[in-house]
Scaffold this motif. Sequence first.
Motif, mmCIF file in Angstrom:
data_model
loop_
_atom_site.group_PDB
_atom_site.id
_atom_site.type_symbol
_atom_site.label_atom_id
_atom_site.label_comp_id
_atom_site.label_asym_id
_atom_site.label_seq_id
_atom_site.Cartn_x
_atom_site.Cartn_y
_atom_site.Cartn_z
ATOM 1 N N ASP A 153 0.894 -1.360 0.005
ATOM 2 C CA ASP A 153 -0.126 -0.042 0.126
ATOM 3 C C ASP A 153 0.745 1.125 0.154
ATOM 4 O OD1 ASP A 153 -1.909 2.077 0.509
ATOM 5 O OD2 ASP A 153 -3.127 0.800 2.022
ATOM 6 N N GLN A 154 0.965 1.879 -0.947
ATOM 7 C CA GLN A 154 1.919 3.035 -1.274
ATOM 8 C C GLN A 154 1.335 4.162 -0.474
ATOM 9 O OE1 GLN A 154 5.105 2.987 -2.775
ATOM 10 N NE2 GLN A 154 4.874 1.099 -3.299
ATOM 11 N N THR A 155 0.134 4.093 -0.558
ATOM 12 C CA THR A 155 -0.276 5.406 0.272
ATOM 13 C C THR A 155 -0.131 5.388 1.739
ATOM 14 O OG1 THR A 155 -2.218 5.488 -1.361
ATOM 15 C CG2 THR A 155 -2.462 6.748 0.787
ATOM 16 N N LEU A 156 -0.213 4.144 2.232
ATOM 17 C CA LEU A 156 0.169 3.930 3.591
ATOM 18 C C LEU A 156 1.451 4.235 3.962
ATOM 19 C CD1 LEU A 156 -1.184 2.911 6.502
ATOM 20 C CD2 LEU A 156 -0.714 0.884 5.907
ATOM 21 N N VAL A 157 2.499 3.843 3.161
ATOM 22 C CA VAL A 157 3.921 4.020 3.361
ATOM 23 C C VAL A 157 4.481 5.507 3.171
ATOM 24 C CG1 VAL A 157 6.274 3.436 2.311
ATOM 25 C CG2 VAL A 157 4.582 1.512 2.281
ATOM 26 N N LYS A 158 3.531 6.171 2.201
ATOM 27 C CA LYS A 158 3.939 7.684 1.938
ATOM 28 C C LYS A 158 3.337 8.232 3.236
ATOM 29 C CE LYS A 158 2.820 11.459 -1.142
ATOM 30 N NZ LYS A 158 1.979 11.670 -2.161
ATOM 31 N N LYS A 218 5.754 8.171 6.166
ATOM 32 C CA LYS A 218 7.056 8.839 6.068
ATOM 33 C C LYS A 218 7.030 10.542 5.767
ATOM 34 C CE LYS A 218 9.228 4.973 3.463
ATOM 35 N NZ LYS A 218 9.974 4.605 2.365
ATOM 36 N N ALA A 219 5.665 10.660 6.063
ATOM 37 C CA ALA A 219 5.405 12.266 5.892
ATOM 38 C C ALA A 219 5.948 13.149 7.173
ATOM 39 C CB ALA A 219 3.954 12.498 5.628
ATOM 40 N N GLU A 220 6.291 14.229 6.970
ATOM 41 C CA GLU A 220 6.403 15.201 7.869
ATOM 42 C C GLU A 220 5.548 15.636 8.599
ATOM 43 O OE1 GLU A 220 9.621 16.176 9.297
ATOM 44 O OE2 GLU A 220 10.826 14.664 8.006
ATOM 45 N N ALA A 250 0.229 15.117 11.574
ATOM 46 C CA ALA A 250 0.581 14.353 12.702
ATOM 47 C C ALA A 250 -0.327 13.169 13.165
ATOM 48 C CB ALA A 250 1.076 15.314 13.812
ATOM 49 N N MET A 251 -1.569 13.512 12.972
ATOM 50 C CA MET A 251 -2.791 12.438 13.350
ATOM 51 C C MET A 251 -2.681 11.419 12.264
ATOM 52 S SD MET A 251 -5.679 14.755 15.092
ATOM 53 C CE MET A 251 -6.707 13.359 15.199
ATOM 54 N N ILE A 252 -2.463 11.866 11.004
ATOM 55 C CA ILE A 252 -2.537 10.954 9.948
ATOM 56 C C ILE A 252 -1.288 10.041 10.163
ATOM 57 C CG2 ILE A 252 -2.590 10.598 7.489
ATOM 58 C CD1 ILE A 252 -4.131 13.218 7.233
ATOM 59 N N LYS A 253 -0.315 10.715 10.222
ATOM 60 C CA LYS A 253 0.955 9.806 10.182
ATOM 61 C C LYS A 253 0.969 8.734 11.341
ATOM 62 C CE LYS A 253 5.992 10.240 10.662
ATOM 63 N NZ LYS A 253 7.162 10.856 10.619
ATOM 64 N N SER A 254 0.378 9.249 12.636
ATOM 65 C CA SER A 254 0.169 8.236 13.795
ATOM 66 C C SER A 254 -0.475 7.120 13.412
ATOM 67 C CB SER A 254 -0.199 9.067 15.131
ATOM 68 O OG SER A 254 -1.504 9.710 14.805
#
Length: 452
Positions: free
Chosen positions: A383-388, A391-393, A400-404
Amino acid sequence: MTKLLKSLWARFLFQDRGILPTKKLLIVYVILTAALGIATAGNLSWWYVFTINIIVFLVSLGDLFFSPKKSQLSFKRTLSDEMERGLPYSLTIEVSNPSAYSFSYRLIDSLPQSFSRPFPIKGTIPKDSAVKIMYETTAAERGKYKINKLYFRYRSLLGLWEKQTTVELPQEVKVIPDLTETKQYLENAQAFLLYEGWKIRKQLSGVGEFAKIRNYVVGDDPRKINWRQTAKLREVMTNEYEPEHGKYITILLDCGRMMGAELKKANRLEKALEAALTVAAAALQKGDYVSVLAFSKEIKVFVPPAKGMAHLQTILQAIYNVKVDAAESNYAAVLQYLEMVQKKRSLLLLFSDVRTFLHEESALIYLKRLRSRHLFFMIGIEDQTLVKRTKAEPTDVQTAMIKSIAQQQMMFKKREKNKWEKQGLQMIEAPEEKLAVTAVSQYIDIMNQNLL
């Protein structure tokens, strides 16, 4: 709408036989109407206006005699019986004109809506000649399609009236998966996988049967150097061994709802089909037995095991038209069915969505039972979207919530994969563009290690 009005409407939509006025004739009548309108202001009788219109109309009909009769024209369409999805193919339409009149034409072929449609095609055909009209089309979806009618309009060189004819040219075409990667492997396995040398997975020393003598490359085992051939040819030569042939490979294709997720160029099922066919080609080329089972909530296709490259065509014809179902996959049912039909020890290669599979606790029970007889390996698309997202800043609170949340999903997947792998059930994920390469590499690795 009455039957007559439907027929007239279909005629204007390029879907019927008949005669239609052209833009040139309409322009003539616009000019004539304007001139007569000015003349009527000078007390010109309406009787003359009516008479002039009738005369011009009758004279324009004479244009029809300078174009061929519909019965004089003949048509022939030539196209391939099979087309690979997403690749351009040329179609040829041959039009024979044995009459004494040249004409210009427009045509529309009755291609399905999922095909690219470069219509209308325009051109001219000289008198007493046959012309081949070529155009390219690309099929976006797999399946079996019927191409029946050809809609053809032509006019004389004066171009006042246009004749329209509909020709029945019934043909069938199968749109199969894209076999580009399969052909690349069959044509040059070394270029596809770096088959020789240190980049290929190493085979257990002293295991397998002798295959051939080849040039030594970096990474080869020095113990396998053939000193006799090296002295004779004055080049370092090495022996190559292959795993024993005749193993059983069972390819499982998940056609459930999650396999319909769209990727960059296709959905997950399309990529899984292409990779599965490449693995099948590699296994059949090595002399192994290959069977294929496609499923969703029930069994869709089962191809019994057989060997030989001719079996690849059997597999292709059986699975080329499988579609994604709008239902969850029933892994327990398919594994139970597999336990009945596959009695010999086999490599079970499952193409599915790893995340969905990890939630299937019932499948684990059947897999534990199958593990004693078969070797299970699962391949999914990363899942490239999940991997991206992971790794997002984290530049703001929302990011930050989306990354967590993305990291939480990755942790869950990793934890569940570890649980399954402890049970001896291996699974990996690969980027969509490397799915076929990864699948074939894993197959070769398993064969080289003689795990079957």
